[in-house]
Design an enzyme around this catalytic site. Sequence first.
Site, PDB file in Angstrom:
ATOM      1  N   ASP A  30      34.264  51.569  48.162  1.00  0.00           N
ATOM      2  CA  ASP A  30      35.666  51.984  48.010  1.00  0.00           C
ATOM      3  C   ASP A  30      35.963  53.103  49.003  1.00  0.00           C
ATOM      4  O   ASP A  30      35.483  54.220  48.846  1.00  0.00           O
ATOM      5  CB  ASP A  30      35.857  52.453  46.557  1.00  0.00           C
ATOM      6  CG  ASP A  30      37.195  53.138  46.328  1.00  0.00           C
ATOM      7  OD1 ASP A  30      38.145  52.890  47.102  1.00  0.00           O
ATOM      8  OD2 ASP A  30      37.283  53.913  45.350  1.00  0.00           O
ATOM      9  N   ASN A  32      39.119  54.363  49.851  1.00  0.00           N
ATOM     10  CA  ASN A  32      40.260  55.251  49.606  1.00  0.00           C
ATOM     11  C   ASN A  32      40.221  55.951  48.254  1.00  0.00           C
ATOM     12  O   ASN A  32      41.141  56.674  47.897  1.00  0.00           O
ATOM     13  CB  ASN A  32      41.589  54.493  49.795  1.00  0.00           C
ATOM     14  CG  ASN A  32      41.808  53.456  48.700  1.00  0.00           C
ATOM     15  OD1 ASN A  32      40.893  53.177  47.916  1.00  0.00           O
ATOM     16  ND2 ASN A  32      42.995  52.881  48.645  1.00  0.00           N
ATOM     17  N   ASP A  34      40.303  54.866  45.056  1.00  0.00           N
ATOM     18  CA  ASP A  34      41.035  54.430  43.857  1.00  0.00           C
ATOM     19  C   ASP A  34      40.120  53.725  42.851  1.00  0.00           C
ATOM     20  O   ASP A  34      40.572  53.206  41.837  1.00  0.00           O
ATOM     21  CB  ASP A  34      42.227  53.530  44.237  1.00  0.00           C
ATOM     22  CG  ASP A  34      41.785  52.221  44.882  1.00  0.00           C
ATOM     23  OD1 ASP A  34      40.567  52.048  45.120  1.00  0.00           O
ATOM     24  OD2 ASP A  34      42.653  51.373  45.154  1.00  0.00           O
ATOM     25  N   ASP A  38      37.191  47.970  48.878  1.00  0.00           N
ATOM     26  CA  ASP A  38      38.238  47.536  49.801  1.00  0.00           C
ATOM     27  C   ASP A  38      37.635  47.194  51.166  1.00  0.00           C
ATOM     28  O   ASP A  38      36.437  47.398  51.405  1.00  0.00           O
ATOM     29  CB  ASP A  38      39.327  48.619  49.919  1.00  0.00           C
ATOM     30  CG  ASP A  38      38.742  50.015  50.049  1.00  0.00           C
ATOM     31  OD1 ASP A  38      37.802  50.172  50.852  1.00  0.00           O
ATOM     32  OD2 ASP A  38      39.186  50.942  49.334  1.00  0.00           O
ATOM     33  N   ASP A 211      36.184  27.292  47.141  1.00  0.00           N
ATOM     34  CA  ASP A 211      36.176  27.493  45.699  1.00  0.00           C
ATOM     35  C   ASP A 211      36.490  26.173  44.974  1.00  0.00           C
ATOM     36  O   ASP A 211      37.418  25.462  45.351  1.00  0.00           O
ATOM     37  CB  ASP A 211      37.247  28.545  45.356  1.00  0.00           C
ATOM     38  CG  ASP A 211      37.196  28.993  43.913  1.00  0.00           C
ATOM     39  OD1 ASP A 211      36.159  29.524  43.499  1.00  0.00           O
ATOM     40  OD2 ASP A 211      38.201  28.811  43.199  1.00  0.00           O
ATOM     41  N   GLU A 276      31.465  25.283  46.902  1.00  0.00           N
ATOM     42  CA  GLU A 276      31.078  25.596  45.532  1.00  0.00           C
ATOM     43  C   GLU A 276      31.421  24.341  44.743  1.00  0.00           C
ATOM     44  O   GLU A 276      32.538  24.162  44.282  1.00  0.00           O
ATOM     45  CB  GLU A 276      31.857  26.794  44.975  1.00  0.00           C
ATOM     46  CG  GLU A 276      31.386  27.167  43.578  1.00  0.00           C
ATOM     47  CD  GLU A 276      32.491  27.446  42.560  1.00  0.00           C
ATOM     48  OE1 GLU A 276      32.163  27.913  41.470  1.00  0.00           O
ATOM     49  OE2 GLU A 276      33.668  27.178  42.836  1.00  0.00           O
TER      50      GLU A 276
END
Length: 545
Positions: A30, A32, A34, A38, A211, A276
């Site tokens: 992460d 930033n 939060d 990201d 997917d 998948e």
Amino acid sequence: MTQNTPRTTDDATWWRSAVVYQVYVRSFADANGDGIGDLRGITQRLPYLRDLGVDALWLTPFYTSPQIDGGYDVADYRDVDPIFGNLDDFDTMIGQAHSLGLRVIVDLVPNHTSSAHPWFTAALAAGPGSAERERYLFRDGRGADGELPPNDWESIFGGPAWTRVADGQWYLHLFDPAQPDLNWRHPEVRAEFEEILRFWLDRGVDGFRIDVAHGMIKEEGLPDVGFGMLIDGRRQSSMLGSGRLPYFDQDEVHDIYRAWRPILDSYPGGRMAVAEAWAETPQRLARYIGPDELQQAFSFDFLDATWEAGSFRKVIDTALAEATIVGAPTTWVLSNHDKQRHVTRYGDGEVGLRRARAAALLMLALPGCTYLYQGEELGLPEVLDLPDELRQDPSFLRTGESRDGCRVPLPWEGTEPPYGFGPAGCDKSWLPAPASWAQLSVAAQTGVAGSTLELYRSALRIRRAHPGLAGSDDPVRWLDAAPGVLAFSRRATPDAPELVCVVNISAAPAPVGGYGPVLLASAPPTEVDGEIALPVDAAAWFERE
Ligand code: GLC
Ligand code: CA
């Protein structure tokens, strides 16, 4: 720290023997603060992946999404969700990955969109019989007033696969109601996804993870499964492997991949796709791969194998035989963001970790491509005791089963949760990491002889360098061994040194005297009656001239 030299980036068949690292974006790093991973966080940690020695990253969906199913509910396939960054962040990330010799695979979610996708909101607004509804699977219900679902199909996340809208029609969702299934018999749907493929290929992606690749085409007429919603308390999806389902693995799904392959092939550098896909038999799974369809399909039978020599031997032999027939290498995987982590599957605690380390050496010694799931290189177990109110998996609400325990943010450094997941001093993480993970962090294991992280680093380094492991196609030769012991060798050419892999799944130490010097072991070999032996639940690699 030893750095691996990246493999050449112009090799069009790089994927045949690659090690791909799955980044579950919201739980990797992460930048930033939060509490959610990201794209900039990934960019900052790319040197870690280079040093680990993987060839490529697979990023789970980072597209614009209401995040009902961890981003597998996409509202805009051509943009980055603000929680993960923006397209510039993506371009920076992929540019840096490529400059470090790492390839990048992105997730493509074609079976369903988000219910927030403009096509679906238009379909709801336009009403029954409209062209807008044709892109999805809207149907009238059964019963006198259409109050019953159109058929007996069950959502993978539990409950009916149909939801009724205000005007009385129903729409199909094999997953959450927020994930309406697309109508893949519609030419606009096909055209749109071909454009989406090009959009990301133009941005430089090296491949796609597809997917629910077996789900896009539904049997004409949407017939009932016919076994009732529940058989012996089992869910319909658990029938996969023992019976056909009208919403999975339909023959016509292969037309889609035959249309996609020329698009992949029209770009330089070996752009690829991995399915998948879940199919009834290994033979049906193999139909997804080949020169005119996709390059890979995950071997989930290997992931599902229990900790028994016979169980592994059977799935390995079957997968290798299928690979030979279709001319594509096998795609091995032990864990992903949908499955309980293998440390825990194999018994959890110390035993589970010993077995997981041995399984890693088994998998990495097999010919073909390997997918690692973030955190397995740290020996992370499943987090079993997450408070219910923090769980976010939509299937938890419908079935009580939750995949959140394998999605806990990675521990990077420090003694307190969230262990450097965010910037310095940040204490946020979207799921809490356990106190016991202080010893499992990247920093705690780096440079520590015998740590799981160093075991993976060594294994990946040897895998790149050793002629017995580097090839994707040279066969596995099983060696005679005691019951419960798996032993095989691989040799690239008659005069190259042979690599022998031994895995001891029996109840007693296994003599390994004749195999030559040990290159790497998941637990140190011992001496029994003057002979060198491999402990129980351990694996080792030997070099034999
Ligand atoms: C795949 C994904 C899973 C997701 C589902 C629906 O199985 O791996 O995480 O929930 O598809 O898109
Ligand atoms: Ca963040």
